[in-house]
Design an enzyme around this catalytic site. Structure first.
Site, PDB file in Angstrom:
ATOM      1  N   GLU A  74      -8.606  44.870  -3.214  1.00 33.49           N
ATOM      2  CA  GLU A  74      -7.886  45.289  -1.718  1.00 33.49           C
ATOM      3  C   GLU A  74      -7.941  46.708  -1.448  1.00 33.49           C
ATOM      4  O   GLU A  74      -8.613  47.295  -2.217  1.00 33.49           O
ATOM      5  CB  GLU A  74      -6.438  44.726  -1.687  1.00 33.49           C
ATOM      6  CG  GLU A  74      -6.478  43.189  -1.797  1.00 33.49           C
ATOM      7  CD  GLU A  74      -5.186  42.584  -1.665  1.00 33.49           C
ATOM      8  OE1 GLU A  74      -4.184  43.187  -1.298  1.00 33.49           O
ATOM      9  OE2 GLU A  74      -4.972  41.420  -1.984  1.00 33.49           O
TER      10      GLU A  74
ATOM     11  N   HIS B  26       0.848  46.530   8.193  1.00 33.33           N
ATOM     12  CA  HIS B  26      -0.410  45.973   7.694  1.00 33.33           C
ATOM     13  C   HIS B  26      -1.433  45.922   8.710  1.00 33.33           C
ATOM     14  O   HIS B  26      -1.185  45.770   9.825  1.00 33.33           O
ATOM     15  CB  HIS B  26      -0.087  44.342   7.351  1.00 33.33           C
ATOM     16  CG  HIS B  26      -1.274  43.858   6.382  1.00 33.33           C
ATOM     17  ND1 HIS B  26      -2.503  43.638   6.750  1.00 33.33           N
ATOM     18  CD2 HIS B  26      -1.389  43.414   4.898  1.00 33.33           C
ATOM     19  CE1 HIS B  26      -3.120  43.023   5.821  1.00 33.33           C
ATOM     20  NE2 HIS B  26      -2.745  43.158   4.521  1.00 33.33           N
TER      21      HIS B  26
ATOM     22  N   ARG C 271      -4.193  51.387   3.207  1.00 26.03           N
ATOM     23  CA  ARG C 271      -3.388  50.816   4.603  1.00 26.03           C
ATOM     24  C   ARG C 271      -3.115  51.536   5.592  1.00 26.03           C
ATOM     25  O   ARG C 271      -3.275  51.444   6.792  1.00 26.03           O
ATOM     26  CB  ARG C 271      -2.241  49.934   4.212  1.00 26.03           C
ATOM     27  CG  ARG C 271      -2.875  48.592   3.638  1.00 26.03           C
ATOM     28  CD  ARG C 271      -1.598  47.692   3.497  1.00 26.03           C
ATOM     29  NE  ARG C 271      -2.003  46.883   2.508  1.00 26.03           N
ATOM     30  CZ  ARG C 271      -1.628  45.688   2.117  1.00 26.03           C
ATOM     31  NH1 ARG C 271      -0.084  45.885   1.952  1.00 26.03           N
ATOM     32  NH2 ARG C 271      -1.982  44.951   1.447  1.00 26.03           N
TER      33      ARG C 271
ATOM     34  N   HIS D  16       5.174  45.566   7.869  1.00 27.09           N
ATOM     35  CA  HIS D  16       4.668  44.669   6.768  1.00 27.09           C
ATOM     36  C   HIS D  16       5.724  44.798   5.628  1.00 27.09           C
ATOM     37  O   HIS D  16       6.059  43.937   4.964  1.00 27.09           O
ATOM     38  CB  HIS D  16       3.215  44.892   6.362  1.00 27.09           C
ATOM     39  CG  HIS D  16       2.541  44.081   5.305  1.00 27.09           C
ATOM     40  ND1 HIS D  16       2.851  42.600   5.341  1.00 27.09           N
ATOM     41  CD2 HIS D  16       2.397  44.204   4.007  1.00 27.09           C
ATOM     42  CE1 HIS D  16       2.344  42.093   4.023  1.00 27.09           C
ATOM     43  NE2 HIS D  16       2.028  43.016   3.545  1.00 27.09           N
TER      44      HIS D  16
ATOM     45  N   ARG E 127       2.444  52.173  -0.089  1.00 28.67           N
ATOM     46  CA  ARG E 127       2.373  51.246  -1.231  1.00 28.67           C
ATOM     47  C   ARG E 127       0.819  50.613  -1.351  1.00 28.67           C
ATOM     48  O   ARG E 127       0.259  50.446  -0.341  1.00 28.67           O
ATOM     49  CB  ARG E 127       3.184  50.157  -0.978  1.00 28.67           C
ATOM     50  CG  ARG E 127       2.985  48.888  -1.835  1.00 28.67           C
ATOM     51  CD  ARG E 127       4.053  47.860  -1.810  1.00 28.67           C
ATOM     52  NE  ARG E 127       3.546  47.091  -0.543  1.00 28.67           N
ATOM     53  CZ  ARG E 127       2.707  45.872  -0.485  1.00 28.67           C
ATOM     54  NH1 ARG E 127       2.562  45.155  -1.633  1.00 28.67           N
ATOM     55  NH2 ARG E 127       2.570  45.347   0.712  1.00 28.67           N
TER      56      ARG E 127
HETATM   57  P1  FAD Z   1      12.185  38.234  -0.808  1.00 28.51           P
HETATM   58  O1  FAD Z   1      10.908  37.363  -1.410  1.00 28.51           O
HETATM   59  O2  FAD Z   1      11.820  38.515   0.481  1.00 28.51           O
HETATM   60  O3  FAD Z   1      13.606  37.554  -1.042  1.00 28.51           O
HETATM   61  C1  FAD Z   1      14.571  37.947  -0.312  1.00 28.51           C
HETATM   62  C2  FAD Z   1      15.676  37.127  -0.655  1.00 28.51           C
HETATM   63  O4  FAD Z   1      17.037  37.553  -0.276  1.00 28.51           O
HETATM   64  C3  FAD Z   1      15.716  35.601   0.156  1.00 28.51           C
HETATM   65  O5  FAD Z   1      16.030  34.588  -0.652  1.00 28.51           O
HETATM   66  C4  FAD Z   1      16.716  35.937   1.344  1.00 28.51           C
HETATM   67  O6  FAD Z   1      17.169  34.955   1.799  1.00 28.51           O
HETATM   68  C5  FAD Z   1      17.599  36.865   0.569  1.00 28.51           C
HETATM   69  N1  FAD Z   1      18.650  37.422   1.227  1.00 28.51           N
HETATM   70  C6  FAD Z   1      18.518  38.457   2.089  1.00 28.51           C
HETATM   71  N2  FAD Z   1      19.637  39.054   2.789  1.00 28.51           N
HETATM   72  C7  FAD Z   1      20.595  38.348   2.229  1.00 28.51           C
HETATM   73  C8  FAD Z   1      22.001  38.161   2.442  1.00 28.51           C
HETATM   74  N3  FAD Z   1      22.545  39.174   3.351  1.00 28.51           N
HETATM   75  N4  FAD Z   1      22.647  37.073   1.894  1.00 28.51           N
HETATM   76  C9  FAD Z   1      22.076  36.274   0.963  1.00 28.51           C
HETATM   77  N5  FAD Z   1      20.695  36.279   0.801  1.00 28.51           N
HETATM   78  C10 FAD Z   1      19.905  37.169   1.304  1.00 28.51           C
HETATM   79  N6  FAD Z   1       2.730  41.917  -2.082  1.00 28.51           N
HETATM   80  C11 FAD Z   1       2.132  41.863  -2.915  1.00 28.51           C
HETATM   81  O7  FAD Z   1       2.188  42.256  -3.992  1.00 28.51           O
HETATM   82  N7  FAD Z   1       0.873  41.157  -2.934  1.00 28.51           N
HETATM   83  C12 FAD Z   1       0.620  40.353  -1.770  1.00 28.51           C
HETATM   84  O8  FAD Z   1      -0.364  39.703  -1.681  1.00 28.51           O
HETATM   85  C13 FAD Z   1       1.495  40.351  -0.518  1.00 28.51           C
HETATM   86  N8  FAD Z   1       1.141  39.916   0.502  1.00 28.51           N
HETATM   87  C14 FAD Z   1       2.204  39.706   1.353  1.00 28.51           C
HETATM   88  C15 FAD Z   1       1.970  38.971   2.456  1.00 28.51           C
HETATM   89  C16 FAD Z   1       3.135  38.594   3.585  1.00 28.51           C
HETATM   90  C17 FAD Z   1       2.829  37.989   4.766  1.00 28.51           C
HETATM   91  C18 FAD Z   1       4.257  39.312   3.352  1.00 28.51           C
HETATM   92  C19 FAD Z   1       5.327  39.502   4.530  1.00 28.51           C
HETATM   93  C20 FAD Z   1       4.435  40.189   2.142  1.00 28.51           C
HETATM   94  C21 FAD Z   1       3.528  40.273   0.895  1.00 28.51           C
HETATM   95  N9  FAD Z   1       3.613  41.149   0.084  1.00 28.51           N
HETATM   96  C22 FAD Z   1       2.648  41.004  -0.869  1.00 28.51           C
HETATM   97  C23 FAD Z   1       5.020  41.726  -0.163  1.00 28.51           C
HETATM   98  C24 FAD Z   1       5.624  40.974  -1.035  1.00 28.51           C
HETATM   99  O9  FAD Z   1       5.589  39.483  -0.902  1.00 28.51           O
HETATM  100  C25 FAD Z   1       7.094  41.146  -1.000  1.00 28.51           C
HETATM  101  O10 FAD Z   1       7.540  42.577  -1.001  1.00 28.51           O
HETATM  102  C26 FAD Z   1       7.946  40.569  -2.393  1.00 28.51           C
HETATM  103  O11 FAD Z   1       7.808  39.103  -2.046  1.00 28.51           O
HETATM  104  C27 FAD Z   1       9.533  40.618  -2.091  1.00 28.51           C
HETATM  105  O12 FAD Z   1      10.066  39.915  -3.028  1.00 28.51           O
HETATM  106  P2  FAD Z   1      11.609  40.022  -3.064  1.00 28.51           P
HETATM  107  O13 FAD Z   1      12.073  39.242  -4.174  1.00 28.51           O
HETATM  108  O14 FAD Z   1      12.033  41.509  -3.032  1.00 28.51           O
HETATM  109  O15 FAD Z   1      12.247  39.485  -1.945  1.00 28.51           O
HETATM  110  C1  SIN Z   2      -2.650  41.098   1.817  1.00 33.00           C
HETATM  111  O1  SIN Z   2      -2.892  40.018   1.087  1.00 33.00           O
HETATM  112  O2  SIN Z   2      -3.278  41.771   2.260  1.00 33.00           O
HETATM  113  C2  SIN Z   2      -1.240  41.773   1.559  1.00 33.00           C
HETATM  114  C3  SIN Z   2      -1.141  42.181   0.067  1.00 33.00           C
HETATM  115  C4  SIN Z   2       0.055  43.136  -0.228  1.00 33.00           C
HETATM  116  O3  SIN Z   2       0.727  43.263   1.042  1.00 33.00           O
HETATM  117  O4  SIN Z   2       0.253  43.795  -1.000  1.00 33.00           O
END
Ligand code: FAD
Ligand code: SIN
Length: 532
Positions: free
Chosen positions: A115, A243, A291, A352, A387
Site C-alpha cells: 500500500e 483515505h 495518503r 478515515h 499513519r
Molecule cells: P474499534 O475496532 O473501532 O473498536 C471500538 C470499540 O469501542 C467498539 O466496540 C465500540 O462499540 C466501542 N465503544 C466506543 N465508544 C464506546 C462507549 N462510549 N461505550 C462503550 N463502548 C464504546 N487499519 C489497518 O491497519 N489496516 C487496514 O487494512 C485498515 N483498513 C480500514 C478500513 C476501514 C474501512 C476502516 C474504517 C479502518 C481501517 N483501518 C485499517 C483502521 C483500523 O481498522 C482501526 O484503526 C482499528 O480497527 C481500530 O481498532 P480499535 O480496537 O482501536 O477500535
Molecule cells: C486500506 O485498506 O486501504 C486501508 C488500510 C488502512 O487504513 O491502513
C-alpha cells in the site's frame, strides 16, 4: 458492579487485551463493555491488512521503520516505531494462534500486499475483508474464555475520578485516578456504575465527526472526549487521515464503502475526468505516495475540475486475480452497476483515521492513573503526522500486549477503591424533540468537513471555532436538562472531539503530514506535539 479488569471497546485493541489478561489471570474477572453489538467496530471494516515484516529475505525491520518515519513526517517517536515494528511479528503469531487466517499461495507462503508509503510487499491480509476475519477470530476466542464477560449495547458516559468524590480536579491536579465508569445500559435503560482497579479505553476512532467517512456509526471519539473531560492529556488531534479512495455514491451520507489502497498496490491507477493519470504531476511515487499526498492531490483535482470524485482505473488489471484478492469490492461495485473490468470506479477522499488521541507512554498508560488506552483512540507516538497504511491494526495488537504487561505487573499493588456515589440524574426530563440533536450533528459534520477538512486556513478555522462554540453551549444546556440518551451522549462527545481537532489545527502554525494550512504552507523547524 465491580470487576477486576474493565475494557471499554470490543475491537482488535480491547479484545486482544482481554484475551491476554484472562490467560495471565484465569481466576480474575475481565469485563468488556461495548456500546453496540460486539462486532460493530472499525476493526470489522479493515480491508488492506496488517503491515508486518515477515519475509526477512526481501524485507527488514529497518525498512518498515524507515517507511513509518517518512510517512509520519518528522513527528513519530522513533523509539515507539521501533517497538511496534519489532514486536509486531510475535503479536501476529498470537493472532494466528487464536485462529485468524491470512491468505497464502500454493506453496503455503503468505501472500503479501503493498500500500501507499511501503517500500516492500509486507501486508498480511484475508482477501479484502481482513478486519472481519480478525474480529471473528478474536470474538470466538473471547467467547470461549470462561472469565470474560461482554456487556453489549451499554454506552460508557464518563470515567470516574476524584471529581466524582467531590474533589476539585483540574489539568494540574497531580495523580488523577480512575476508579471505573458510569455507563448507560440500553437494555435496562439504567445508568450503572461499573468499578474496577484497572480500566482500558479501546474506544476506536472519530470519523463520524465528518460528513463522509469510512468509519461505522460507533466511531464518535467517546474515549477521547471522556479523558478530556476528566482532565487527562490529549495529543495531536489535528492529524485526521482522509483515505483517498472511498467509493463515491451520489446522495449517500455517513459511512462510505472503502476501496482499499491495496487495489492501487496491485496496479490500480487514479485518473481525473479527462482520463489523465494525474498522480504523476504530484509525486514521483505516483498512486502509491503516502495518503496525505494522494488525498490532497485528489482534492485539488476535484476542485480544479469542479467534480465530486475522481476515477480509479482497474480495467487493465488481471481480472481473475482482482476477483480473488478483492471479492468484496468487486461485488459491491457490481451491485451498483459498476463492472470493474469495463468501468472505472468513482472515488473521493473520506475521513478515515485519527492519528492523535489519548496521550500514552510506551506502556499504554494515559496521564490518569490506572487508566490505559490503546488502539485508534490512543496517541502512542507511532503515527506522527500521518499513519502509514496498515500500521493501525499492528499498533493496536502491540500496545494491547504492552497495556496488559504493565497492568498485570501493577495489579496487586493497587489499593482498594473508595466509596463511589451513584450517577445523579435529578432534575432532568425526557427530550421533547430529537431534531435538536440530529440537526446539531448535521451542523457539526458540515462545519468540520467544510472548514477543517483536507485543506485548512486561518479564516476557516476561526469560523469553525465560532460555530463549534455555539454548538457546545446549546448541547451542554440540553445535556443538563434532559435524560441522557446514546444520541445525545455521542453528539456531546463529537462536539468535544471537533473542538479538539480545531484547537490542534489552530495551534499548529505550519503544514505537516495530514495537517495542511494554506496560510502556513511550510514545515516549521520546531517539531512539536500539540497536547491539550
Ligand atoms: P474499534 O475496532 O473501532 O473498536 C471500538 C470499540 O469501542 C467498539 O466496540 C465500540 O462499540 C466501542 N465503544 C466506543 N465508544 C464506546 C462507549 N462510549 N461505550 C462503550 N463502548 C464504546 N487499519 C489497518 O491497519 N489496516 C487496514 O487494512 C485498515 N483498513 C480500514 C478500513 C476501514 C474501512 C476502516 C474504517 C479502518 C481501517 N483501518 C485499517 C483502521 C483500523 O481498522 C482501526 O484503526 C482499528 O480497527 C481500530 O481498532 P480499535 O480496537 O482501536 O477500535
Ligand atoms: C486500506 O485498506 O486501504 C486501508 C488500510 C488502512 O487504513 O491502513
Amino acid at each position: 458492579m465491580q470487576t477486576d479488569f474493565l475494557v471499554i471497546g470490543s475491537g482488535i485493541a480491547g479484545l486482544t487485551y482481554a484475551l491476554k489478561t484472562t490467560q495471565h489471570f484465569p481466576d480474575k474477572k475481565v469485563t468488556i463493555i461495548t456500546k453496540a453489538s460486539p462486532d460493530e467496530t472499525n476493526t470489522k471494516y479493515a480491508q488492506g491488512g496488517v503491515a508486518v515484516v515477515n519475509d526477512l529475505e526481501n524485507d527488514s525491520f529497518e525498512k518498515h521503520i524507515g517507511d513509518t518515519l517518512i510517512a509520519g513526517d518528522g513527528l513519530c517517536n522513533p523509539g515507539v516505531v521501533e517497538i511496534v515494528v519489532k514486536e509486531g511479528p510475535a503479536r501476529i503469531q498470537e493472532l494466528i494462534d487464536w485462529g485468524a487466517k491470512f491468505d497464502k499461495d500454493a506453496e503455503g507462503d503468505y501472500r503479501l500486499g503493498k500500500e501507499g508509503g511501503h517500500s516492500e510487499f509486507r501486508i498480511l491480509h484475508h482477501k479484502d475483508i481482513t478486519g472481519k476475519e480478525i474480529e471473528r477470530a478474536l470474538l470466538d476466542a473471547v467467547k470461549a474464555a470462561p472469565n470474560i464477560e461482554i456487556i453489549n449495547h451499554c454506552m460508557v458516559i464518563d470515567i470516574i475520578t476524584q471529581h466524582h468524590l467531590g474533589y476539585l480536579v483540574t489539568k494540574s491536579t497531580p495523580d488523577i485516578e480512575c476508579y471505573g465508569v458510569y455507563a448507560l445500559n440500553s437494555k435496562t435503560n439504567r445508568i450503572d456504575k461499573i468499578l474496577s482497579k484497572v480500566t482500558l479505553l479501546a474506544t476506536g476512532g472519530n470519523g463520524q465527526v465528518y460528513r463522509t467517512t469510512t468509519n461505522p456509526v460507533i466511531a464518535t471519539g467517546d474515549g477521547v472526549a471522556m479523558v478530556y473531560r476528566a482532565k487527562g492529556r490529549i495529543e495531536n488531534m489535528e492529524f485526521i487521515q482522509f483515505h483517498p479512495t472511498a467509493l463515491y455514491e451520489p446522495g449517500v451520507r455517513g459511512q462510505a464503502f472503502l476501496i482499499t489502497e491495496a487495489v492501487r498496490g496491485d496496479g490500480g491507477i487514479l485518473r481525473n475526468k479527462d482520463g489523465e493519470a494525474f498522480m504523476e504531476r504530484y509525486d514521483s511515487r505516483k498512486d502509491l505516495a503516502p495518503r496525505d499526498i494522494v488525498a490532497r492531490a485528489i482534492d485539488s483535482e476535484m476542485k480544479r475540475n469542479g467534480t465530486e470524485h475522481v476515477l480509479l482505473d482497474c480495467r487493465h488489471m488481471d481480472m481473475e486475480k482482482f476477483v480473488e484478492h478483492f471479492p468484496n469490492i468487486y461485488q459491491k461495485c457490481l451491485s451498483i452497476g459498476i463492472d470493474v473490468s469495463k468501468d472505472m470506479i468513482p472515488v473521493a477522499p473520506a475521513a478515515h483515521y485519527s492519528c492523535g488521541g489519548i496521550k500514552t507512554d510506551e506502556w499504554g498508560r494515559s496521564s490518569i492513573r490506572h487508566l490505559y488506552a490503546c488502539g485508534e483512540c490512543s496517541s502512542t507516538g507511532l503515527h506522527g503526522a500521518n499513519r502509514l497504511a496498515s500500521n493501525s491494526l499492528l499498533e493496536a495488537m502491540v500496545f494491547a500486549h504492552r497495556c496488559y504487561v504493565d497492568a498485570a505487573s501493577k495489579f496487586d499493588e493497587i489499593k482498594e477503591l473508595p466509596d463511589i456515589p451513584d450517577w445523579k440524574a435529578e432534575g432532568t426530563s425526557e427530550p421533547k424533540e430529537m431534531i435538536l440533536i440530529t440537526q446539531s450533528l448535521k451542523e457539526l459534520q458540515q462545519v468540520m468537513s467544510d472548514y477543517v477538512g483536507i485543506v485548512r486556513n486561518n479564516v476557516r478555522l476561526q469560523r469553525a471555532t465560532r460555530r463549534i462554540d455555539l454548538l457546545f453551549e446549546e448541547t451542554e444546556n440540553l445535556y443538563k436538562s434532559v435524560t441522557v440518551s446514546p444520541q445525545l451522549l455521542e453528539l456531546r462527545n463529537m462536539i468535544t472531539v471537533g473542538y479538539l481537532i480545531i484547537k490542534g489545527a489552530s495551534f499548529r502554525k505550519e503544514s505537516r503530514g495530514l495537517h495542511y494550512n494554506t496560510d502556513y504552507p511550510f514545515k516549521s523547524d520546531i517539531v512539536q506535539n500539540i497536547v491539550l
